[in-house]
Design a protein around this motif. Sequence first.
Motif, PDB file in Angstrom:
ATOM      1  N   TRP A 101      32.780  28.587 -20.861  1.00 60.20           N
ATOM      2  CA  TRP A 101      33.285  29.479 -21.894  1.00 60.20           C
ATOM      3  C   TRP A 101      32.177  30.028 -22.786  1.00 60.20           C
ATOM      4  O   TRP A 101      32.074  31.229 -23.010  1.00 60.20           O
ATOM      5  CB  TRP A 101      34.339  28.771 -22.749  1.00 60.20           C
ATOM      6  CG  TRP A 101      34.912  29.664 -23.805  1.00 60.20           C
ATOM      7  CD1 TRP A 101      35.586  30.838 -23.602  1.00 60.20           C
ATOM      8  CD2 TRP A 101      34.846  29.491 -25.227  1.00 60.20           C
ATOM      9  NE1 TRP A 101      35.954  31.401 -24.808  1.00 60.20           N
ATOM     10  CE2 TRP A 101      35.511  30.593 -25.816  1.00 60.20           C
ATOM     11  CE3 TRP A 101      34.305  28.498 -26.050  1.00 60.20           C
ATOM     12  CZ2 TRP A 101      35.643  30.725 -27.205  1.00 60.20           C
ATOM     13  CZ3 TRP A 101      34.430  28.629 -27.426  1.00 60.20           C
ATOM     14  CH2 TRP A 101      35.098  29.732 -27.985  1.00 60.20           C
ATOM     15  N   LEU A 102      31.292  29.141 -23.257  1.00 60.77           N
ATOM     16  CA  LEU A 102      30.312  29.569 -24.257  1.00 60.77           C
ATOM     17  C   LEU A 102      29.134  28.603 -24.260  1.00 60.77           C
ATOM     18  O   LEU A 102      29.311  27.394 -24.109  1.00 60.77           O
ATOM     19  CB  LEU A 102      30.978  29.579 -25.640  1.00 60.77           C
ATOM     20  CG  LEU A 102      30.133  29.994 -26.836  1.00 60.77           C
ATOM     21  CD1 LEU A 102      29.890  31.506 -26.800  1.00 60.77           C
ATOM     22  CD2 LEU A 102      30.827  29.604 -28.138  1.00 60.77           C
ATOM     23  N   SER A 103      27.940  29.130 -24.431  1.00 55.76           N
ATOM     24  CA  SER A 103      26.748  28.308 -24.637  1.00 55.76           C
ATOM     25  C   SER A 103      26.297  28.447 -26.084  1.00 55.76           C
ATOM     26  O   SER A 103      26.329  29.551 -26.645  1.00 55.76           O
ATOM     27  CB  SER A 103      25.620  28.724 -23.692  1.00 55.76           C
ATOM     28  OG  SER A 103      25.965  28.455 -22.353  1.00 55.76           O
ATOM     29  N   GLU A 104      25.900  27.354 -26.679  1.00 53.08           N
ATOM     30  CA  GLU A 104      25.528  27.324 -28.089  1.00 53.08           C
ATOM     31  C   GLU A 104      24.213  26.586 -28.300  1.00 53.08           C
ATOM     32  O   GLU A 104      23.820  25.734 -27.496  1.00 53.08           O
ATOM     33  CB  GLU A 104      26.617  26.617 -28.902  1.00 53.08           C
ATOM     34  CG  GLU A 104      27.562  27.554 -29.626  1.00 53.08           C
ATOM     35  CD  GLU A 104      26.979  28.068 -30.933  1.00 53.08           C
ATOM     36  OE1 GLU A 104      25.750  28.275 -31.024  1.00 53.08           O
ATOM     37  OE2 GLU A 104      27.763  28.280 -31.869  1.00 53.08           O
ATOM     38  N   THR A 105      23.527  26.920 -29.402  1.00 52.99           N
ATOM     39  CA  THR A 105      22.342  26.188 -29.835  1.00 52.99           C
ATOM     40  C   THR A 105      22.632  25.600 -31.216  1.00 52.99           C
ATOM     41  O   THR A 105      23.717  25.803 -31.777  1.00 52.99           O
ATOM     42  CB  THR A 105      21.120  27.110 -29.887  1.00 52.99           C
ATOM     43  OG1 THR A 105      21.424  28.241 -30.719  1.00 52.99           O
ATOM     44  CG2 THR A 105      20.757  27.604 -28.484  1.00 52.99           C
ATOM     45  N   LEU A 106      21.658  24.898 -31.768  1.00 55.60           N
ATOM     46  CA  LEU A 106      21.838  24.218 -33.049  1.00 55.60           C
ATOM     47  C   LEU A 106      20.860  24.746 -34.094  1.00 55.60           C
ATOM     48  O   LEU A 106      19.735  25.143 -33.771  1.00 55.60           O
ATOM     49  CB  LEU A 106      21.632  22.705 -32.877  1.00 55.60           C
ATOM     50  CG  LEU A 106      22.619  21.988 -31.958  1.00 55.60           C
ATOM     51  CD1 LEU A 106      22.158  20.564 -31.687  1.00 55.60           C
ATOM     52  CD2 LEU A 106      24.025  21.983 -32.551  1.00 55.60           C
ATOM     53  N   LEU A 107      21.290  24.744 -35.351  1.00 56.92           N
ATOM     54  CA  LEU A 107      20.455  25.100 -36.484  1.00 56.92           C
ATOM     55  C   LEU A 107      20.601  24.042 -37.570  1.00 56.92           C
ATOM     56  O   LEU A 107      21.627  23.358 -37.655  1.00 56.92           O
ATOM     57  CB  LEU A 107      20.857  26.463 -37.060  1.00 56.92           C
ATOM     58  CG  LEU A 107      20.560  27.704 -36.213  1.00 56.92           C
ATOM     59  CD1 LEU A 107      21.216  28.926 -36.842  1.00 56.92           C
ATOM     60  CD2 LEU A 107      19.061  27.917 -36.057  1.00 56.92           C
ATOM     61  N   LEU A 108      19.587  23.935 -38.408  1.00 56.66           N
ATOM     62  CA  LEU A 108      19.626  23.016 -39.542  1.00 56.66           C
ATOM     63  C   LEU A 108      20.055  23.786 -40.785  1.00 56.66           C
ATOM     64  O   LEU A 108      19.528  24.869 -41.069  1.00 56.66           O
ATOM     65  CB  LEU A 108      18.245  22.395 -39.768  1.00 56.66           C
ATOM     66  CG  LEU A 108      18.130  21.450 -40.968  1.00 56.66           C
ATOM     67  CD1 LEU A 108      18.885  20.152 -40.701  1.00 56.66           C
ATOM     68  CD2 LEU A 108      16.671  21.170 -41.301  1.00 56.66           C
ATOM     69  N   ALA A 109      20.999  23.238 -41.526  1.00 59.75           N
ATOM     70  CA  ALA A 109      21.490  23.871 -42.755  1.00 59.75           C
ATOM     71  C   ALA A 109      21.160  23.006 -43.962  1.00 59.75           C
ATOM     72  O   ALA A 109      21.376  21.788 -43.950  1.00 59.75           O
ATOM     73  CB  ALA A 109      23.002  24.086 -42.673  1.00 59.75           C
ATOM     74  N   LEU A 110      20.634  23.652 -45.015  1.00 60.98           N
ATOM     75  CA  LEU A 110      20.353  23.014 -46.295  1.00 60.98           C
ATOM     76  C   LEU A 110      20.911  23.879 -47.420  1.00 60.98           C
ATOM     77  O   LEU A 110      21.041  25.104 -47.256  1.00 60.98           O
ATOM     78  CB  LEU A 110      18.842  22.864 -46.530  1.00 60.98           C
ATOM     79  CG  LEU A 110      18.054  21.835 -45.726  1.00 60.98           C
ATOM     80  CD1 LEU A 110      16.570  21.995 -46.017  1.00 60.98           C
ATOM     81  CD2 LEU A 110      18.505  20.439 -46.067  1.00 60.98           C
ATOM     82  N   ARG A 111      21.194  23.252 -48.560  1.00 60.20           N
ATOM     83  CA  ARG A 111      21.528  24.040 -49.735  1.00 60.20           C
ATOM     84  C   ARG A 111      20.352  24.939 -50.078  1.00 60.20           C
ATOM     85  O   ARG A 111      19.197  24.544 -49.971  1.00 60.20           O
ATOM     86  CB  ARG A 111      21.847  23.107 -50.905  1.00 60.20           C
ATOM     87  CG  ARG A 111      22.534  23.796 -52.071  1.00 60.20           C
ATOM     88  CD  ARG A 111      22.767  22.850 -53.242  1.00 60.20           C
ATOM     89  NE  ARG A 111      21.519  22.599 -53.962  1.00 60.20           N
ATOM     90  CZ  ARG A 111      20.971  21.414 -54.124  1.00 60.20           C
ATOM     91  NH1 ARG A 111      21.531  20.335 -53.573  1.00 60.20           N
ATOM     92  NH2 ARG A 111      19.860  21.268 -54.809  1.00 60.20           N
ATOM     93  N   LEU A 158      22.267  16.835 -49.008  1.00 58.76           N
ATOM     94  CA  LEU A 158      22.269  16.498 -47.592  1.00 58.76           C
ATOM     95  C   LEU A 158      21.933  17.701 -46.729  1.00 58.76           C
ATOM     96  O   LEU A 158      22.130  18.858 -47.121  1.00 58.76           O
ATOM     97  CB  LEU A 158      23.635  15.946 -47.182  1.00 58.76           C
ATOM     98  CG  LEU A 158      24.105  14.677 -47.889  1.00 58.76           C
ATOM     99  CD1 LEU A 158      25.466  14.243 -47.345  1.00 58.76           C
ATOM    100  CD2 LEU A 158      23.086  13.554 -47.735  1.00 58.76           C
ATOM    101  N   ALA A 159      21.434  17.408 -45.527  1.00 54.13           N
ATOM    102  CA  ALA A 159      21.178  18.424 -44.508  1.00 54.13           C
ATOM    103  C   ALA A 159      22.133  18.173 -43.345  1.00 54.13           C
ATOM    104  O   ALA A 159      22.558  17.039 -43.116  1.00 54.13           O
ATOM    105  CB  ALA A 159      19.738  18.339 -44.026  1.00 54.13           C
ATOM    106  N   ALA A 160      22.458  19.233 -42.601  1.00 57.96           N
ATOM    107  CA  ALA A 160      23.333  19.073 -41.436  1.00 57.96           C
ATOM    108  C   ALA A 160      22.847  19.965 -40.308  1.00 57.96           C
ATOM    109  O   ALA A 160      22.464  21.117 -40.529  1.00 57.96           O
ATOM    110  CB  ALA A 160      24.780  19.417 -41.784  1.00 57.96           C
ATOM    111  N   VAL A 161      22.891  19.421 -39.093  1.00 59.38           N
ATOM    112  CA  VAL A 161      22.626  20.205 -37.887  1.00 59.38           C
ATOM    113  C   VAL A 161      23.969  20.708 -37.383  1.00 59.38           C
ATOM    114  O   VAL A 161      24.868  19.918 -37.080  1.00 59.38           O
ATOM    115  CB  VAL A 161      21.912  19.353 -36.819  1.00 59.38           C
ATOM    116  CG1 VAL A 161      21.740  20.154 -35.528  1.00 59.38           C
ATOM    117  CG2 VAL A 161      20.564  18.871 -37.334  1.00 59.38           C
TER     118      VAL A 161
END
Length: 302
Positions: free
Chosen positions: A166-176, A240-243
């Motif tokens: 259906w879909l291919s995805e990658t990851l990113l890091l999110a911070l405030r 906190l940070a989140a991937v």
Amino acid sequence: MNSQNFDLNLLRVFDALMREQNVSRAAERLALSQPAVSNALGRLRELLDDPLLVRVGRRMRPTPRALALEGPIRSALQQIEQSVGASEAFDPASSRQRFCIAVTDYVEQLCMPRLLQQLGEQAPAMRIDIRHLSPSLPAEALDRGELDLVLGRFDEVPARFARQHWLSETLLLALRRDHPLATGSMDLPRFLQLRHLWVHGGQTRGMVDQWLGEQGLCRQIAYSTPNYLQAAHIVAGSELAAVLPSQLARYFASLLPLQLFELPFALGPFHLEMVSLVQRQREPALHWLMTQIAAIGQSAPV
């Protein structure tokens, strides 16, 4: 019981009652009145000489006889529907069918707004019910017909199921955005300095921690949750940070004060699939719905 005198419409009622285990909800599923379904249940009990559903506390539970009949009756109904449907053209504009799909909250956010828009234009009376997707493939729910389709990431899929990319995805890091470490580029030492929120989705170890473990490294996880959508809001209001999956991260970065970074190591993409029973692939309505969902995945940005 004389099978020649058996009203086959009662099988549809039986199937709905087994799915819902509630007379009111079964009536809603069948677009019948509650008294009509109660009357049909009474006839089924008399014909089969079994209570079929018994009240336990506030719920109704199937008897052993009902459980033994559930699979064969549902399979027979599906074969009848497939045989009839194969000779009829499916008209989405007049369809009142109801489909139950299991997804994570992330996939729901990614897919369902666009799907609902398409249904509003092409199949306005079709209904979609969403169920939460567990980490493993809900094979029994698909077998029993409780689910029509699942969208997710699966390592193993038994041969009785059809799987479609259906879909291919990658990851990113999110911070405030005003996080003390949200400046410059993100390197591995800075990544390991962060306190992390981990969206586990029921897994024991994700892609990031697997890679870190292979390098003899680990990160500090201060908070874990199964919910992708809530994770972005928590990160926007904390240290906190989140991937996060890239499309979800970019969506929330347009709404919340978030800064996004490429990961300081290469993980490659992960892949989401549509999974359904092979024997149901020929059902015109389900095939049409899957075609709509596939088109959403194909048009998604990389």
